[in-house]
Design an enzyme around this catalytic site. Structure first.
Site, PDB file in Angstrom:
ATOM      1  N   ASP A 116      15.142 -52.378 -32.123  1.00 30.27           N
ATOM      2  CA  ASP A 116      15.023 -53.783 -32.508  1.00 30.27           C
ATOM      3  C   ASP A 116      16.373 -54.483 -32.544  1.00 30.27           C
ATOM      4  O   ASP A 116      16.554 -55.538 -31.965  1.00 30.27           O
ATOM      5  CB  ASP A 116      14.302 -53.923 -33.871  1.00 30.27           C
ATOM      6  CG  ASP A 116      14.913 -53.052 -34.967  1.00 30.27           C
ATOM      7  OD1 ASP A 116      15.825 -52.247 -34.687  1.00 30.27           O
ATOM      8  OD2 ASP A 116      14.463 -53.169 -36.130  1.00 30.27           O
ATOM      9  N   ASP A 143      23.354 -53.234 -35.120  1.00 29.80           N
ATOM     10  CA  ASP A 143      24.192 -53.921 -36.097  1.00 29.80           C
ATOM     11  C   ASP A 143      25.557 -53.227 -36.125  1.00 29.80           C
ATOM     12  O   ASP A 143      26.391 -53.484 -35.258  1.00 29.80           O
ATOM     13  CB  ASP A 143      23.443 -53.848 -37.441  1.00 29.80           C
ATOM     14  CG  ASP A 143      24.036 -54.707 -38.529  1.00 29.80           C
ATOM     15  OD1 ASP A 143      24.494 -55.813 -38.233  1.00 29.80           O
ATOM     16  OD2 ASP A 143      24.025 -54.272 -39.695  1.00 29.80           O
TER      17      ASP A 143
END
Ligand code: IMP
Ligand code: MG
Length: 184
Positions: free
Chosen positions: A104, A107
């Site tokens: 997804d 980061d």
């Protein structure tokens, strides 16, 4: 009812349902071309990557298989601890397969870097990474990303599979969570 107020927790829509659909279609087409004639195996990182996987695989028009893996998440926090644990391993061996990890959001990059390292040890024919979102500014380890849906600013996002405390995954768009919700 909790679900009735979900939208009240969103500061703004970052990526609309239409833009998600358009970009997923483009990525599916590109992946179909790149892996034409190859034995493609998608590995989805649970749970956040599920919505993206399900949409992406239906835009891929060449034969392929799928599998799932789960790693430890942030728990209740919005930042990674740097400690990655495998909660669920793959069902299907990947040796000799052309593996594409579907995630997804990247980061800090710590989770995907770790996953990449342990999957490479299993000797796939190739290993690439496809992420819907990329938060470049936050990267602490270098990891090659082969397919990127969108580069996004350093804000905590939810929806389209992504959660905060297990909520908001059902939103059809990617939204920025109101900061007061996770800073309190
Ligand atoms: P990383 O190890 O710091 O790259 O974090 C990876 C995982 O943390 C992602 O695959 C997501 O599941 C989760 N994550 C990171 N940023 C966000 C965010 O803004 N919203 C929701 N989940 C996130
Ligand atoms: Mg993830």
């Amino acid at each position: 009812m909790r679900s009735a107020v979900l939208d009240d927790d969103i500061a703004r829509v970052l990526i609309s349902e239409e833009d998600l659909r358009r970009r997923t279609r483009e990525l599916g087409l590109q992946i179909s071309r790149d892996y034409q004639g190859k034995d493609l195996h998608l590995i989805c990182v649970l749970k956040g990557g599920v919505t993206f996987l399900v949409d992406l695989m239906r835009e891929i028009c060449i034969p392929h298989s799928i599998d799932f893996m789960a790693t430890s998440s942030y728990g209740d926090a919005t930042e990674t601890s740097g400690v990655v644990r495998i909660l669920k391993d793959l069902d299907i061996p990947i040796a000799g397969r052309n593996v594409l990890i579907v995630d997804d959001i990247i980061d800090s990059g710590l989770t995907i870097a770790y996953l990449r390292r342990i999957l490479l040890e299993r000797q796939p024919a190739s290993l690439r990474i496809c992420t819907l979102l990329n938060k470049k500014e936050r990267r602490v380890v270098d990891v090659p990303l082969d397919y990127i849906g969108f580069d996004i600013p350093n804000e905590f996002v939810v929806g389209y599979g992504m959660d905060f405390r297990e909520l908001y995954r059902n939103l059809r768009f990617v939204g920025v969570l109101k900061p007061e919700l996770y800073r309190s």
